[in-house]
Design a protein around this motif. Structure first.
Motif, PDB file in Angstrom:
ATOM      1  N   ARG A 119      -8.702  -6.513   7.578  1.00 14.15           N
ATOM      2  CA  ARG A 119      -9.825  -6.996   8.390  1.00 14.15           C
ATOM      3  C   ARG A 119     -11.014  -7.503   7.578  1.00 14.15           C
ATOM      4  O   ARG A 119     -11.823  -8.278   8.106  1.00 14.15           O
ATOM      5  N   ARG A 120     -11.144  -7.062   6.320  1.00 11.84           N
ATOM      6  CA  ARG A 120     -12.388  -7.370   5.616  1.00 11.84           C
ATOM      7  C   ARG A 120     -12.190  -7.968   4.219  1.00 11.84           C
ATOM      8  O   ARG A 120     -13.158  -8.082   3.480  1.00 11.84           O
ATOM      9  N   THR A 121     -10.967  -8.347   3.888  1.00 11.46           N
ATOM     10  CA  THR A 121     -10.715  -8.867   2.547  1.00 11.46           C
ATOM     11  C   THR A 121     -10.031 -10.225   2.636  1.00 11.46           C
ATOM     12  O   THR A 121      -8.865 -10.321   3.049  1.00 11.46           O
ATOM     13  N   ALA A 122     -10.756 -11.268   2.239  1.00  8.56           N
ATOM     14  CA  ALA A 122     -10.192 -12.613   2.258  1.00  8.56           C
ATOM     15  C   ALA A 122      -9.183 -12.762   1.122  1.00  8.56           C
ATOM     16  O   ALA A 122      -9.318 -12.168   0.056  1.00  8.56           O
TER      17      ALA A 122
ATOM     18  N   HIS B 203      -7.747   1.801   3.447  1.00 10.77           N
ATOM     19  CA  HIS B 203      -7.527   0.598   2.635  1.00 10.77           C
ATOM     20  C   HIS B 203      -6.702  -0.441   3.388  1.00 10.77           C
ATOM     21  O   HIS B 203      -6.955  -1.650   3.244  1.00 10.77           O
ATOM     22  N   VAL B 204      -5.733   0.000   4.182  1.00 11.04           N
ATOM     23  CA  VAL B 204      -4.961  -0.952   4.985  1.00 11.04           C
ATOM     24  C   VAL B 204      -5.893  -1.719   5.915  1.00 11.04           C
ATOM     25  O   VAL B 204      -5.823  -2.955   6.016  1.00 11.04           O
ATOM     26  N   ARG B 205      -6.780  -0.999   6.617  1.00 11.63           N
ATOM     27  CA  ARG B 205      -7.735  -1.667   7.505  1.00 11.63           C
ATOM     28  C   ARG B 205      -8.643  -2.610   6.714  1.00 11.63           C
ATOM     29  O   ARG B 205      -8.970  -3.717   7.171  1.00 11.63           O
TER      30      ARG B 205
ATOM     31  N   VAL C 149       0.857  -1.178   0.000  1.00 12.50           N
ATOM     32  CA  VAL C 149       0.000   0.000   0.000  1.00 12.50           C
ATOM     33  C   VAL C 149       0.896   1.231   0.000  1.00 12.50           C
ATOM     34  O   VAL C 149       1.691   1.433   0.922  1.00 12.50           O
ATOM     35  N   ILE C 150       0.765   2.039  -1.057  1.00 13.20           N
ATOM     36  CA  ILE C 150       1.592   3.238  -1.212  1.00 13.20           C
ATOM     37  C   ILE C 150       0.756   4.456  -0.841  1.00 13.20           C
ATOM     38  O   ILE C 150      -0.226   4.779  -1.499  1.00 13.20           O
ATOM     39  N   GLY C 151       1.139   5.130   0.236  1.00 12.12           N
ATOM     40  CA  GLY C 151       0.369   6.255   0.757  1.00 12.12           C
ATOM     41  C   GLY C 151      -0.512   5.793   1.894  1.00 12.12           C
ATOM     42  O   GLY C 151      -1.379   4.938   1.707  1.00 12.12           O
ATOM     43  N   THR C 152      -0.299   6.351   3.092  1.00 13.82           N
ATOM     44  CA  THR C 152      -1.064   5.913   4.266  1.00 13.82           C
ATOM     45  C   THR C 152      -1.768   7.084   4.938  1.00 13.82           C
ATOM     46  O   THR C 152      -1.890   7.137   6.160  1.00 13.82           O
ATOM     47  N   GLY C 153      -2.245   8.037   4.130  1.00 12.23           N
ATOM     48  CA  GLY C 153      -3.100   9.100   4.651  1.00 12.23           C
ATOM     49  C   GLY C 153      -4.490   8.554   4.929  1.00 12.23           C
ATOM     50  O   GLY C 153      -4.663   7.349   5.150  1.00 12.23           O
ATOM     51  N   LYS C 154      -5.507   9.402   4.902  1.00  9.53           N
ATOM     52  CA  LYS C 154      -6.861   8.970   5.245  1.00  9.53           C
ATOM     53  C   LYS C 154      -7.322   7.804   4.387  1.00  9.53           C
ATOM     54  O   LYS C 154      -7.806   6.791   4.881  1.00  9.53           O
TER      55      LYS C 154
ATOM     56  N   TYR D  96     -16.345   0.665  -1.533  1.00  9.30           N
ATOM     57  CA  TYR D  96     -14.904   0.467  -1.393  1.00  9.30           C
ATOM     58  C   TYR D  96     -14.587  -0.990  -1.052  1.00  9.30           C
ATOM     59  O   TYR D  96     -13.635  -1.580  -1.586  1.00  9.30           O
ATOM     60  N   ASP D  97     -15.365  -1.588  -0.154  1.00 18.37           N
ATOM     61  CA  ASP D  97     -15.141  -2.989   0.202  1.00 18.37           C
ATOM     62  C   ASP D  97     -15.268  -3.889  -1.023  1.00 18.37           C
ATOM     63  O   ASP D  97     -14.415  -4.751  -1.276  1.00 18.37           O
ATOM     64  N   ARG D  98     -16.352  -3.709  -1.790  1.00 17.36           N
ATOM     65  CA  ARG D  98     -16.561  -4.552  -2.971  1.00 17.36           C
ATOM     66  C   ARG D  98     -15.461  -4.329  -4.002  1.00 17.36           C
ATOM     67  O   ARG D  98     -14.997  -5.276  -4.645  1.00 17.36           O
TER      68      ARG D  98
END
Length: 337
Positions: free
Chosen positions: A25-28, A19-21, A9-14, A281-283
Motif C-alpha cells: 500500500r505504501r511502497t512504489a 511489512h506486507v501491508r 516476505v518470509i514470516g507473516t507474524g506481527k 519503517y516506511d522510509r
C-alpha cells in the motif's frame, strides 16, 4: 531493474504482516510476489488479499517462486541464518529484520557467504537509522557543534512484554537497537558491557529481571547508558540524549498534539513500536526498494548485524556474571570497510 520489484516476505507474524501491508500500500516500485510462514492458514489468508502473490509454508520454495527478485526476512531470529544463506546463494538482495542472527558465529557465516559472492546483498533492519529524529541527531553530531561526545543517555520502555519474553531478551531483542544506534551515532565500536539490575518491578512477570541498566563503553571513550524497562505500564517510549563537551541534544520526547482543557494539559504516548517508528519503517523499506532497483545495497550491513550480535553476547555474559565484559570482534573484512 526498470520494472516493479518482486519481493518474497518470509514470516507473516506481527512484523511480517506489517511489512506486507507496507509494500502493498505504501511502497512504489514493489509488489509482494510470495509470502511464506509455517502457519499455512495465515499465509494463505494474507496471499489471498494480494494480486499475483503465492503462499508457501517452505521459505525455500518462496525464494524460488516466479517473479521473486528480492527477499524481506521477518521470521524469528533463529531461522534467519538458513534463509539468508539460501538467498545469498541465489544472488537475491535481502532486507533482514534484526537480529541478523542471534549469535555472532551465525553472522560471521553470513558475512563469509557474502564475501564468497563478492558483493553485499544483506541489509539489516535497524530502522532507527531511518527515523527523522535520529537522522537529525546524527547530522548534528557530525557537525561537531556539541564537541566530542561524552555520553548517550537512553531510555527504552514498553507498556508490557509478551508472555514469552525472557530476561536475556531485554538485551538481545530490545537493547540491541540502542547498540546499533550508538555505534551509528558515534561512529565507534562498543568495547565493553556492564549490566546492573534493580529489584524487579512489581509489574514484571514472575522470573523476569525487568528493568535493567546496561552500560556500554566505546572505542572513542564515550559511555552509553540504557534503561530498558519492558513493563512500564504507560506506553512505548524511546529517548536518546547526546551529551558533548560543549552541549547536548535530546530526541524522543514525543511532541504530539498538546491539549489544554478543563484545567489539565497532556498528549498521547504511542503504545508500541509499530506506531512510534511507523515513518522510520516506511522510509527504511522505500529506501531499500529504491536501492535494490538500482542494483545497490545501502543501510546497515551484515557487519553491523555481526557487531550488534557480539555486543549482545557480551551483554548476556555481563548480566549473568555481574561483571564488566569486554566485546571481542573479528577483524572487519574489506567488503564492509
Amino acid at each position: 531493474m526498470s520494472g516493479t520489484l518482486g519481493i518474497a516476505v518470509i514470516g507473516t507474524g506481527k512484523m511480517g504482516a506489517d511489512h506486507v501491508r507496507r509494500l502493498d500500500r505504501r511502497t512504489a516500485g514493489a509488489r509482494v510476489a510470495a509470502v511464506a510462514d509455517l502457519d499455512g492458514d495465515r499465509v494463505k489468508e494474507i496471499a489471498a488479499g494480494l494480486d499475483g502473490c503465492a503462499a508457501f509454508t517452505d521459505p525455500h520454495a518462496a525464494l524460488a517462486a516466479p517473479g521473486v527478485e528480492a527477499v524481506l526476512v521477518a521470521s524469528p531470529g533463529p531461522a534467519h541464518e538458513e534463509i539468508l544463506l539460501a538467498a545469498i546463494e541465489r544472488g537475491l538482495p535481502v532486507l533482514c529484520e534484526k537480529p541478523l542472527t542471534p549469535e555472532p558465529d551465525g553472522a560471521l557465516r553470513v558475512m563469509e557467504a557474502e564475501q564468497r559472492a563478492g558483493r553485499r546483498l544483506v541489509q539489516v533492519g535497524f530502522m532507527r537509522r531511518h527515523d527523522a529524529e535520529y537522522e537529525q541527531l546524527k547530522a548534528l553530531l557530525a557537525t561537531g557543534a556539541l564537541g566530542r561526545p561524552l555520553f548517550l543517555h537512553c531510555r527504552h520502555r514498553n507498556a508490557s512484554s509478551p508472555s514469552f519474553f525472557t530476561s536475556d531478551m531485554l538485551i538481545s531483542d530490545s537493547v540491541v537497537h540502542e547498540v546499533d544506534a550508538a555505534r551509528w551515532l558515534l561512529d565507534q565500536e562498543v568495547t565493553a558491557v556492564t549490566v546492573l539490575s534493580p529489584a524487579p518491578s512489581g509489574a514484571a512477570p514472575e522470573g523476569l529481571r525487568d528493568p535493567q541498566l546496561v552500560l556500554l563503553e566505546t572505542s572513542g571513550g564515550a559511555i552509553v547508558d540504557v534503561e530498558i524497562f519492558v513493563n512500564c505500564g504507560f506506553g512505548y517510549q524511546v529517548v536518546c540524549e547526546a551529551v558533548g563537551e560543549s552541549g547536548s541534544a535530546r530526541i524522543g520526547d514525543g511532541q504530539s498534539v498538546l491539549v489544554q482543557s478543563a484545567g489539565r494539559w497532556g498528549g498521547e504516548i504511542a503504545q508500541d513500536y509499530t506506531v512510534r517508528f511507523a515513518d522510520a519503517y516506511d522510509r527504511q523499506v522505500r529506501r531499500w526498494v529504491d536501492a535494490t532497483r538500482r542494483g545497490r545495497v545501502t543501510g546497515p550491513s551484515a557487519w553491523d548485524g555481526y557487531a550488534a550480535a557480539a555486543v549482545s553476547e557480551a551483554g548476556l555474559a555481563a548480566r549473568r556474571t555481574g561483571t564488566r565484559t569486554p566485546v571481542v570482534l573479528a577483524p572487519r573484512p574489506e567488503l564492509y570497510a
